[in-house]
Structures are given as structure tokens and as C-alpha cells.
Design an enzyme around this catalytic site. Sequence first.
Site, PDB file in Angstrom:
ATOM      1  N   ASN A  12      48.111  34.256  43.847  1.00 23.83           N
ATOM      2  CA  ASN A  12      47.332  35.386  44.345  1.00 23.83           C
ATOM      3  C   ASN A  12      45.961  34.848  44.761  1.00 23.83           C
ATOM      4  OD1 ASN A  12      46.374  34.873  41.787  1.00 23.83           O
ATOM      5  ND2 ASN A  12      46.521  36.951  41.021  1.00 23.83           N
ATOM      6  N   CYS A  44      40.929  37.107  33.151  1.00 23.35           N
ATOM      7  CA  CYS A  44      41.921  37.041  34.231  1.00 23.35           C
ATOM      8  C   CYS A  44      42.519  35.644  34.189  1.00 23.35           C
ATOM      9  CB  CYS A  44      41.269  37.319  35.586  1.00 23.35           C
ATOM     10  SG  CYS A  44      42.366  37.053  37.005  1.00 23.35           S
ATOM     11  N   GLY A  45      43.808  35.558  33.861  1.00 23.14           N
ATOM     12  CA  GLY A  45      44.437  34.251  33.684  1.00 23.14           C
ATOM     13  C   GLY A  45      44.430  33.406  34.939  1.00 23.14           C
ATOM     14  N   ASN A  66      48.944  46.535  38.999  1.00 23.01           N
ATOM     15  CA  ASN A  66      47.535  46.700  38.673  1.00 23.01           C
ATOM     16  C   ASN A  66      47.267  48.114  38.170  1.00 23.01           C
ATOM     17  OD1 ASN A  66      46.540  44.094  39.474  1.00 23.01           O
ATOM     18  ND2 ASN A  66      46.735  44.717  41.612  1.00 23.01           N
ATOM     19  N   CYS A 105      50.006  37.351  37.283  1.00 22.96           N
ATOM     20  CA  CYS A 105      48.971  37.607  36.283  1.00 22.96           C
ATOM     21  C   CYS A 105      49.173  36.618  35.144  1.00 22.96           C
ATOM     22  CB  CYS A 105      49.060  39.042  35.774  1.00 22.96           C
ATOM     23  SG  CYS A 105      47.872  39.418  34.466  1.00 22.96           S
ATOM     24  N   ASN A 135      42.459  41.029  28.110  1.00 27.11           N
ATOM     25  CA  ASN A 135      43.034  41.553  29.358  1.00 27.11           C
ATOM     26  C   ASN A 135      44.299  42.279  28.902  1.00 27.11           C
ATOM     27  OD1 ASN A 135      44.190  39.912  32.437  1.00 27.11           O
ATOM     28  ND2 ASN A 135      43.521  42.004  32.110  1.00 27.11           N
ATOM     29  N   ARG A 171      40.768  42.475  42.008  1.00 27.76           N
ATOM     30  CA  ARG A 171      41.129  43.453  43.036  1.00 27.76           C
ATOM     31  C   ARG A 171      42.071  44.487  42.413  1.00 27.76           C
ATOM     32  NH1 ARG A 171      45.730  40.693  46.998  1.00 27.76           N
ATOM     33  NH2 ARG A 171      47.031  39.922  45.300  1.00 27.76           N
TER      34      ARG A 171
END
Length: 289
Positions: A163, A226-227, A78, A87, A11, A218
Site C-alpha cells: 500500500n 501502522c505496521g 479501514n 495492514c 492499532n 488514509r
Amino acid sequence: MKFAKGHGTQNDFVLLPDLTADLALTPAAVAALCDRRQGLGADGVLRVTTAGAARAAGVFDRLPEGVVEGDWYMDYRNADGSIAQMCGNGVRVFAHYLRASGLESRDEFVVGSLAGPRPVVLNALAGVGADVTVEMGKANQLGVGAATVGGRQFNGLAVDVGNPHLACVDAAMSSRELAALDVAAPVVFDAAQFPDGVNVEVLTAPEDGAVSMRVHERGVGETRSCGTGTVAAAVAALAHQGSQTGSLTVRIPGGEVVVTITDANSYLRGPSVLVAHGDLADEWWAAQG
């Protein structure tokens, strides 16, 4: 303008050291920088600054809850230029960069974010790599939901990790079937349940203390990792087997991380790699507006 490039389980991020927080990170400029053909290419941008400088520069009107002016602040964008609250992979790379660049001398410190403070521990530094643990805060279960991914509908658990996530455990899906799923295609979800959008994870049921996961983020699309998504996946996988706490290895296309869920907190441990340092052409940056 100085930059660095790094990734956490593939990532990947562009880091922009901006201690006065005066760079104009417009959505267009961020999107151009993240473009893999016309820019450097990345899943997102990490502005490296302090909470006090970010507040003074108007990045936000007031400090996020629990964050103090002296904290480091990860201003995360993002790939489409939108602002994100948190993140998990980005925090690991951010903390690694601070330590490797000499901006931070401690192995334990706090990184501020829109989602609040995130204490970090650098367990090891070796060459361009690091092993970092992030205290991610309590992961809150918010009920069930459904999403369509790659033309298939999946039921999942809504999880807030700073999130929004919808983590979908499919007990009948093998790792091979998961690898063949078209996660890059646009996902369909309940906009009333997730008015600000949602990150969607599809994962196998836990086996021998591990799950396999893929994610559609998203504002980005499919990413190699994605952590915060791995934390949500661990919560859903533990719930699937009737547990509320425990540790799981989460395997994503970019590698693997270890997630630990307790009654009051969650922890994400995994690698970070810094692959490049350089200078952006000022003329190119100015033209992005």
C-alpha cells in the site's frame, strides 16, 4: 454473530470469523462497527476467512498474485469502510487469533491479502499476548514527495509496502516536537502522485538504532501505530543515513516494533494482544445495512 477484539501496538481491530465469507461487509456496516460511540470501536475490521471462500463468495474476482485457495485470507477494511490492500499490525493480530482460537495449529503459515501472501511466524504465545513476525515482502522506493501535516510541510520518500506511503524524516525534529505535532488534522499531499490516497509518516532521524514515528492513515486518520508504516519509516530512515538494508526499532505512540530490511524482503516483528471475544447483536448488525 461472533467477534473478537485485538490490537497490535494499540492499532486496534474487530475480527469477524466468517469462514464462508458470506457476511455483507458494506462500508456503512464497517464504519458503524468501528465507531467508538455507536459500535465496538476500532481502526479497522479483519474478516477471517480463506482465499478460496473469499473468491467463491465474490469478495474478489481472482486470487491475488501468489495467494492460493487454501491460504488463510485477511479481508481488511479501514474504519471508513474502504478496502485496504494490507495492514502489518492487522496480520499479526489475525495470525494470533487463528492460533489462539484453534483454527490454526501451526506456528508458521501464510496469510493471504490483497497485497499478496504474507508468511508469519508466531515466536511466542503467552496468555492473551503473542510475539509475531510477518514477512512483508519487498518495500519499493518510488521517489520523493511532500506532504503538509499539522500545518508544516515535510519532504519524504514514497514507499510501496503493498500500500502507498510517504515517509518523512525530519532530522531537526526531536521526539518531543514530534509528539506535539497535530497529526490528526487532514493531511495535504500531491493527488497526482498518490491518486488513491497515501499513508503519511513523520519520523525523527535514526539514533542508536531507533526512530520515533507518528502516522496519518488514509481512510482512518491518526492511529497509534501502522505496521506497513513502520516498514516504510525504516526504509526512509535507513536511506537517510545512506543505507539500503538494516534493522531499526520503530517507536510509535502505541509501543514499538522491530523492522528488518533486506535486499529482497522486509520483516516486521511486534506484539499482538487479544482483549475480548463476544457476540454482536444480530438485530443491530442487520440495521447497519
